[in-house]
Design a protein around this motif. Structure first.
Motif, PDB file in Angstrom:
ATOM      1  N   UNK A 169     -12.442 -26.447  16.306  1.00  7.78           N
ATOM      2  CA  UNK A 169     -13.840 -26.017  16.355  1.00  7.78           C
ATOM      3  C   UNK A 169     -13.872 -24.507  16.566  1.00  7.78           C
ATOM      4  N   UNK A 170     -14.957 -23.855  16.161  1.00  5.63           N
ATOM      5  CA  UNK A 170     -15.033 -22.398  16.353  1.00  5.63           C
ATOM      6  C   UNK A 170     -15.271 -22.029  17.810  1.00  5.63           C
ATOM      7  N   UNK A 171     -14.767 -20.883  18.218  1.00  4.06           N
ATOM      8  CA  UNK A 171     -15.037 -20.322  19.537  1.00  4.06           C
ATOM      9  C   UNK A 171     -16.196 -19.324  19.418  1.00  4.06           C
ATOM     10  N   UNK A 172     -16.635 -18.789  20.552  1.00  3.90           N
ATOM     11  CA  UNK A 172     -17.663 -17.742  20.516  1.00  3.90           C
ATOM     12  C   UNK A 172     -17.215 -16.580  19.641  1.00  3.90           C
ATOM     13  N   UNK A 173     -15.949 -16.182  19.796  1.00  6.49           N
ATOM     14  CA  UNK A 173     -15.431 -15.064  19.013  1.00  6.49           C
ATOM     15  C   UNK A 173     -15.404 -15.425  17.533  1.00  6.49           C
ATOM     16  N   UNK A 174     -15.102 -16.697  17.238  1.00  8.88           N
ATOM     17  CA  UNK A 174     -15.111 -17.143  15.848  1.00  8.88           C
ATOM     18  C   UNK A 174     -16.502 -17.070  15.255  1.00  8.88           C
ATOM     19  N   UNK A 175     -17.499 -17.516  16.031  1.00  9.80           N
ATOM     20  CA  UNK A 175     -18.893 -17.418  15.571  1.00  9.80           C
ATOM     21  C   UNK A 175     -19.281 -15.956  15.352  1.00  9.80           C
ATOM     22  N   UNK A 176     -18.818 -15.078  16.228  1.00 11.23           N
ATOM     23  CA  UNK A 176     -19.171 -13.668  16.100  1.00 11.23           C
ATOM     24  C   UNK A 176     -18.621 -13.085  14.804  1.00 11.23           C
ATOM     25  N   UNK A 177     -17.358 -13.394  14.482  1.00  8.70           N
ATOM     26  CA  UNK A 177     -16.778 -12.931  13.213  1.00  8.70           C
ATOM     27  C   UNK A 177     -17.560 -13.517  12.044  1.00  8.70           C
ATOM     28  N   UNK A 178     -17.908 -14.775  12.147  1.00 10.34           N
ATOM     29  CA  UNK A 178     -18.668 -15.461  11.093  1.00 10.34           C
ATOM     30  C   UNK A 178     -20.016 -14.779  10.870  1.00 10.34           C
ATOM     31  N   UNK A 179     -20.749 -14.526  11.939  1.00  8.55           N
ATOM     32  CA  UNK A 179     -22.085 -13.926  11.836  1.00  8.55           C
ATOM     33  C   UNK A 179     -22.015 -12.490  11.336  1.00  8.55           C
ATOM     34  N   UNK A 180     -21.026 -11.741  11.803  1.00  2.00           N
ATOM     35  CA  UNK A 180     -20.948 -10.315  11.469  1.00  2.00           C
ATOM     36  C   UNK A 180     -20.381 -10.041  10.079  1.00  2.00           C
ATOM     37  N   UNK A 181     -19.430 -10.867   9.622  1.00  2.00           N
ATOM     38  CA  UNK A 181     -18.718 -10.513   8.379  1.00  2.00           C
ATOM     39  C   UNK A 181     -18.694 -11.592   7.306  1.00  2.00           C
ATOM     40  N   UNK A 182     -18.901 -12.855   7.652  1.00  2.00           N
ATOM     41  CA  UNK A 182     -18.730 -13.929   6.666  1.00  2.00           C
ATOM     42  C   UNK A 182     -20.033 -14.604   6.261  1.00  2.00           C
ATOM     43  N   UNK A 183     -21.070 -14.417   7.030  1.00  2.00           N
ATOM     44  CA  UNK A 183     -22.315 -15.152   6.826  1.00  2.00           C
ATOM     45  C   UNK A 183     -23.114 -14.602   5.652  1.00  2.00           C
ATOM     46  N   UNK A 222      -9.148 -31.362  23.268  1.00  2.76           N
ATOM     47  CA  UNK A 222      -8.087 -32.290  23.680  1.00  2.76           C
ATOM     48  C   UNK A 222      -8.203 -33.633  22.997  1.00  2.76           C
ATOM     49  N   UNK A 223      -9.415 -34.010  22.597  1.00  3.93           N
ATOM     50  CA  UNK A 223      -9.637 -35.347  22.055  1.00  3.93           C
ATOM     51  C   UNK A 223      -9.434 -35.438  20.553  1.00  3.93           C
ATOM     52  N   UNK A 282     -18.918 -23.578   8.822  1.00  5.19           N
ATOM     53  CA  UNK A 282     -20.053 -24.171   8.110  1.00  5.19           C
ATOM     54  C   UNK A 282     -20.043 -25.692   8.225  1.00  5.19           C
ATOM     55  N   UNK A 283     -18.867 -26.286   8.125  1.00  6.21           N
ATOM     56  CA  UNK A 283     -18.784 -27.744   8.245  1.00  6.21           C
ATOM     57  C   UNK A 283     -19.073 -28.190   9.677  1.00  6.21           C
ATOM     58  N   UNK A 284     -18.568 -27.447  10.655  1.00  6.77           N
ATOM     59  CA  UNK A 284     -18.806 -27.812  12.050  1.00  6.77           C
ATOM     60  C   UNK A 284     -20.284 -27.691  12.400  1.00  6.77           C
ATOM     61  N   UNK A 285     -20.955 -26.668  11.872  1.00  4.16           N
ATOM     62  CA  UNK A 285     -22.392 -26.499  12.130  1.00  4.16           C
ATOM     63  C   UNK A 285     -23.169 -27.708  11.615  1.00  4.16           C
ATOM     64  N   UNK A 286     -22.774 -28.216  10.462  1.00  3.49           N
ATOM     65  CA  UNK A 286     -23.483 -29.352   9.858  1.00  3.49           C
ATOM     66  C   UNK A 286     -23.187 -30.659  10.594  1.00  3.49           C
ATOM     67  N   UNK A 287     -21.908 -30.903  10.893  1.00  5.78           N
ATOM     68  CA  UNK A 287     -21.508 -32.216  11.399  1.00  5.78           C
ATOM     69  C   UNK A 287     -21.282 -32.273  12.905  1.00  5.78           C
ATOM     70  N   UNK A 288     -20.941 -31.142  13.522  1.00  2.30           N
ATOM     71  CA  UNK A 288     -20.718 -31.148  14.961  1.00  2.30           C
ATOM     72  C   UNK A 288     -19.439 -31.833  15.386  1.00  2.30           C
ATOM     73  N   UNK A 289     -18.514 -32.015  14.469  1.00  3.80           N
ATOM     74  CA  UNK A 289     -17.241 -32.664  14.775  1.00  3.80           C
ATOM     75  C   UNK A 289     -16.081 -31.723  14.460  1.00  3.80           C
ATOM     76  N   UNK A 290     -14.977 -31.801  15.233  1.00  4.00           N
ATOM     77  CA  UNK A 290     -13.796 -30.984  14.913  1.00  4.00           C
ATOM     78  C   UNK A 290     -13.350 -31.216  13.474  1.00  4.00           C
ATOM     79  N   UNK A 291     -12.899 -30.150  12.834  1.00  6.81           N
ATOM     80  CA  UNK A 291     -12.528 -30.204  11.418  1.00  6.81           C
ATOM     81  C   UNK A 291     -11.009 -30.206  11.298  1.00  6.81           C
ATOM     82  N   UNK A 292     -10.470 -31.221  10.613  1.00  5.16           N
ATOM     83  CA  UNK A 292      -9.031 -31.343  10.440  1.00  5.16           C
ATOM     84  C   UNK A 292      -8.513 -30.540   9.265  1.00  5.16           C
ATOM     85  N   UNK A 293      -7.209 -30.334   9.228  1.00  2.00           N
ATOM     86  CA  UNK A 293      -6.586 -29.512   8.180  1.00  2.00           C
ATOM     87  C   UNK A 293      -6.735 -30.139   6.799  1.00  2.00           C
TER      88      UNK A 293
END
Length: 353
Positions: free
Chosen positions: A65-79, A59-60, A15-26
């Motif tokens: 950031x989420x991967x395609x598989x991460x988005x799929x889990x998000x859309x199918x079960x968490x959204x 690398x930078x 959700x944070x990456x969708x809004x900001x488009x930046x890698x999310x730190x711990x």
């Protein structure tokens, strides 16, 4: 299977990456997730999610950031899909009913989707299971070797086209040609008429079948001039150029080529139409190289209860799925109502995804 803690952290990250488009730190995740976890614990969970292929580390950056598989889990079960406010639905409905012509409705819907979502809007024109049958044709001579072709189909449509003839024809020639055509093709589907005309033009000789060839050439010219509505209407492609991660000109060129040729997109929309309901292709799931960096959210629409086409939006994999899904779903239902002969829908609520 993810435990509750991992699900919350993955959902928060996406959700944070969708809004900001930046890698999310711990550290950011530890604060945002609402869990009393140390950054070290969060890093351990992130490492597990990375091992599962749900997130990745650019690398930078030290963030993920989420991967395609991460988005799929998000859309199918968490959204959690956000239903549209009634005022937004009413605005959509009023816009949809502003134009009663079916082709204009298709074009307007594509524009509406692109404007609301700020992404590319696509609508596949209705697929007719049965083509109208030919009923009658007339050829009328005009000045300057021009001929007016009046073609009528069994469903009541009248098509008037002016074609340029190769030479002057007498009224008797035109009547004879029309009579031949009407006797030969009455009740035949228009698709079959077009196929037969092509064969007759290739096979007929001026000496033996002059009237047949005349009728075939003029009717074929009229049908070719008539054209057909676009099978796929695309609007708002320029919106994609404003999204930072889609700035690669080569990738955009591939996508715009796909918009131009339309074959692959039509195949995807056809698959979506058969599947029913809201369908989401994330990245490479589409199976087409041009769509590797994009997501496609679609929903079928119907006319009088029969599914005839599909609409949707194309955008980055980093799109606001919880809003886009509702918009696409509602728009499909509104277009179905606008195209159908029964009562049109009013103040629809979004269905669950």
């Amino acid at each position: 299977m993810l435990d509750t803690r991992a699900e919350i952290l993955l959902k928060t990250l996406i959700e944070r990456y969708i809004i900001e488009g930046q890698p999310v730190g711990s550290r950011t995740l530890a604060r945002q997730a609402g869990l009393e976890l140390s950054p070290a614990t969060v890093r351990n969970v992130m490492a597990d999610l990375e091992d599962m292929g749900l997130v990745s580390s650019p690398h930078t950056s030290a963030g993920r950031i989420p991967t395609e598989q991460g988005y799929r889990v998000f859309v199918d079960t968490l959204l959690t899909v956000k239903p549209l406010h009634s005022s937004e639905v009413l605005k959509l409905e009023q816009g949809m009913l502003a134009d009663q012509d079916p082709q204009h409705l298709i074009e307007h819907t594509s524009h509406l989707l692109s404007t609301i979502c700020q992404l590319a809007g696509i609508v596949m024109a209705p697929r007719r299971e049965e083509q109208p049958a030919f009923l009658h044709i007339d050829f009328v001579a005009l000045t300057g070797r021009r001929i007016l072709v009046i073609l009528v189909t069994r469903d009541g449509q009248v098509h008037n086209r002016i074609i340029q003839a190769e030479r002057e024809y007498s009224p008797a020639d035109l009547v004879q040609a029309a009579n031949y055509f009407n006797e030969t093709y009455a009740g035949v589907s228009m698709d079959e008429v077009k196929r037969s005309l092509l064969k007759e033009i290739l096979q007929a000789s001026d000496d033996v079948h002059r009237v047949m060839q005349l009728a075939a050439k003029m009717a074929r010219a009229a049908l070719d001039a008539e054209g057909q509505p676009d099978e796929l209407v695309v609007s708002g492609e320029s919106h994609l150029m404003n999204i930072p991660e889609l700035g690669d000109v080569r990738k955009l060129r591939k996508l715009f080529d796909a918009f131009s040729t339309k074959r692959d997109l039509l195949h995807l929309l056809d698959r979506s139409m058969r599947a029913g309901g809201v369908k989401i292709f994330i990245g490479s799931e589409s199976g087409y190289d041009a769509l590797t960096d994009y997501s496609l959210v679609t929903a079928p629409y119907s006319v009088d209860g029969r599914v005839v086409g599909t609409l949707g939006v194309i955008g980055p994999t980093r799109m606001a799925y919880e809003q886009v899904i509702s918009i696409v779903d509602i728009t499909a239902r509104l277009l179905s109502g606008a195209l159908s002969s029964g009562n049109r829908p009013s103040h629809l609520e979004s269905s669950d995804h």
